[in-house]
Design a protein around this motif. Structure first.
Motif, PDB file in Angstrom:
ATOM      1  N   VAL A 104       0.605  -0.942   0.343  1.00 46.26           N
ATOM      2  CA  VAL A 104       0.021  -0.235   0.054  1.00 46.26           C
ATOM      3  C   VAL A 104       0.600   1.612  -0.120  1.00 46.26           C
ATOM      4  CG1 VAL A 104      -2.044   1.141   1.060  1.00 46.26           C
ATOM      5  CG2 VAL A 104      -1.639  -0.951   1.291  1.00 46.26           C
TER       6      VAL A 104
ATOM      7  N   LEU B 128      -6.512   2.812   2.879  1.00 43.54           N
ATOM      8  CA  LEU B 128      -5.758   1.897   1.845  1.00 43.54           C
ATOM      9  C   LEU B 128      -5.588   0.919   3.272  1.00 43.54           C
ATOM     10  CD1 LEU B 128      -4.233   2.606  -1.269  1.00 43.54           C
ATOM     11  CD2 LEU B 128      -7.077   1.140  -1.008  1.00 43.54           C
TER      12      LEU B 128
ATOM     13  N   HIS C  47     -12.451  -4.035  -1.038  1.00 40.90           N
ATOM     14  CA  HIS C  47     -11.438  -5.100  -1.560  1.00 40.90           C
ATOM     15  C   HIS C  47     -10.794  -5.261  -2.677  1.00 40.90           C
ATOM     16  CE1 HIS C  47      -8.713  -8.942  -0.596  1.00 40.90           C
ATOM     17  NE2 HIS C  47      -9.559  -8.935  -1.333  1.00 40.90           N
TER      18      HIS C  47
ATOM     19  N   LEU D 122      -8.880  -2.675  -3.570  1.00 40.29           N
ATOM     20  CA  LEU D 122      -7.675  -2.050  -2.915  1.00 40.29           C
ATOM     21  C   LEU D 122      -6.878  -3.430  -4.920  1.00 40.29           C
ATOM     22  CD1 LEU D 122      -5.526  -2.282  -0.584  1.00 40.29           C
ATOM     23  CD2 LEU D 122      -6.028  -4.493  -0.336  1.00 40.29           C
TER      24      LEU D 122
ATOM     25  N   MET E  21      -6.149   0.375  -6.740  1.00 41.25           N
ATOM     26  CA  MET E  21      -5.313   0.470  -6.699  1.00 41.25           C
ATOM     27  C   MET E  21      -4.170   0.258  -7.592  1.00 41.25           C
ATOM     28  SD  MET E  21      -3.078  -0.313  -2.725  1.00 41.25           S
ATOM     29  CE  MET E  21      -1.957  -2.110  -3.409  1.00 41.25           C
TER      30      MET E  21
END
Length: 303
Positions: free
Chosen positions: A131, A158, A261, A264, A268
């Protein structure tokens, strides 16, 4: 391995090197067929998409050739699909409703077990270090492109999502076989939606697949709106989807965490690693809407 060499393996001979019709991976159109990269272990995918096709789902399946199709060429596996003529998605209400309906039918047709032995989703191992590195890259892209970003808030959100991975992993969510990566640039309207890229098929929690459609249905699509679904559009998509699917109480309970999720896992990475996307105004607007949705999901419920 050149494009010419790949095509020759399937019996198609070109004088010049072909140009991919997709900027992010080799996809070659020759007359009424398309040659593209597929899963390295293709038979489960072929068995699954053939099953869907026989059940009446508009989905491409490998063209019958004199040679193997798909086949492994070098380190990659390629497949020949028919070229499907039609119109691109343009964000119209009917297109959104029909797209939701098609995904609902696909999920409805999934057997209760992974009978075709598709790969299993198992991405529950994100770390804080990942992250930190991703947010650093996102911040760099944002500054380079004059994009307003609350880096500290994104980092904090995050990290919080990383901490809830294990809860989702052990939640025993309903699973489905699905083409995954279900978004507008993988559909052609004939006028009903036709799925032209099922090659990311996987066995995955059903609401993860639904959350991916919410977040990235408009990603990398010039004719699509430059933002995530509006609440009205999401309601239309969900209306079509729920003609076939009644979600469980557990899924309703886990929906917010599922969105987070998938953000992420998919968003991301997209924002951190695909530098070219940041150069396009439409993609930056999509990123801004994704960040806004991450902070306020109240308008994107499951009913």
């Amino acid at each position: 391995m050149t494009g010419k060499e790949i095509l020759e393996k399937f019996g198609y001979y070109m004088e010049n090197e072909p140009v991919s019709i997709y900027p992010f991976s080799p996809v070659y159109r020759i007359h009424d067929i398309v040659v593209k990269r597929t899963q390295k272990r293709p038979q489960p995918l072929v068995n699954y998409t053939t099953y869907l096709y026989k059940e009446g789902i508009n989905v491409v399946v490998p063209v019958k050739l004199k040679m193997d199709n798909p086949q492994t060429i070098g380190d990659e596996t390629f497949v020949v699909y028919p070229f499907i003529s039609g119109k691109d998605y343009a964000g119209k209400d009917r297109e959104i409703y029909e797209a939701g309906r098609l995904l609902g039918n696909i999920h409805h047709l999934s057997p209760a077990e992974n009978v075709f032995q598709l790969g299993m989703y198992d991405v529950y191992d994100f770390t804080i270090d990942e992250v930190v590195e991703s947010v650093k890259n996102i911040d760099k892209h944002a500054k380079h492109n004059d994009f307003k970003l609350n880096t500290e808030l994104l980092h904090r959100r995050l990290i919080q999502i990383v901490s809830q991975q294990e809860v989702l992993q052990h939640a025993s969510l309903p699973m489905v076989m699905t083409p995954h990566d279900y978004k507008a640039n993988n559909l052609i309207y004939t006028p009903a939606p036709y799925l032209i890229d099922p090659d990311n098929a996987v066995w995955i929690p059903r609401i993860f697949d639904l959350a991916l459609a919410l977040l990235l249905f408009h990603n990398e699509m010039e004719t699509a709106p430059d933002q995530v679904f509006t609440p009205k559009q999401w309601a239309l998509f969900l209306k079509g989807y729920q003609e076939y699917i009644s979600l469980s109480a557990l899924e309703l309970q886990c929906w917010k965490r599922a969105i987070e999720h998938v953000f992420l896992d998919e968003v991301m990475w997209l924002m951190a690693e695909v530098k070219e996307d940041w150069k396009r105004t439409s993609q930056r607007k999509l990123f801004a809407s994704l960040l806004a949705l991450l902070e306020d999901k109240s308008a994107y419920k499951l009913g």
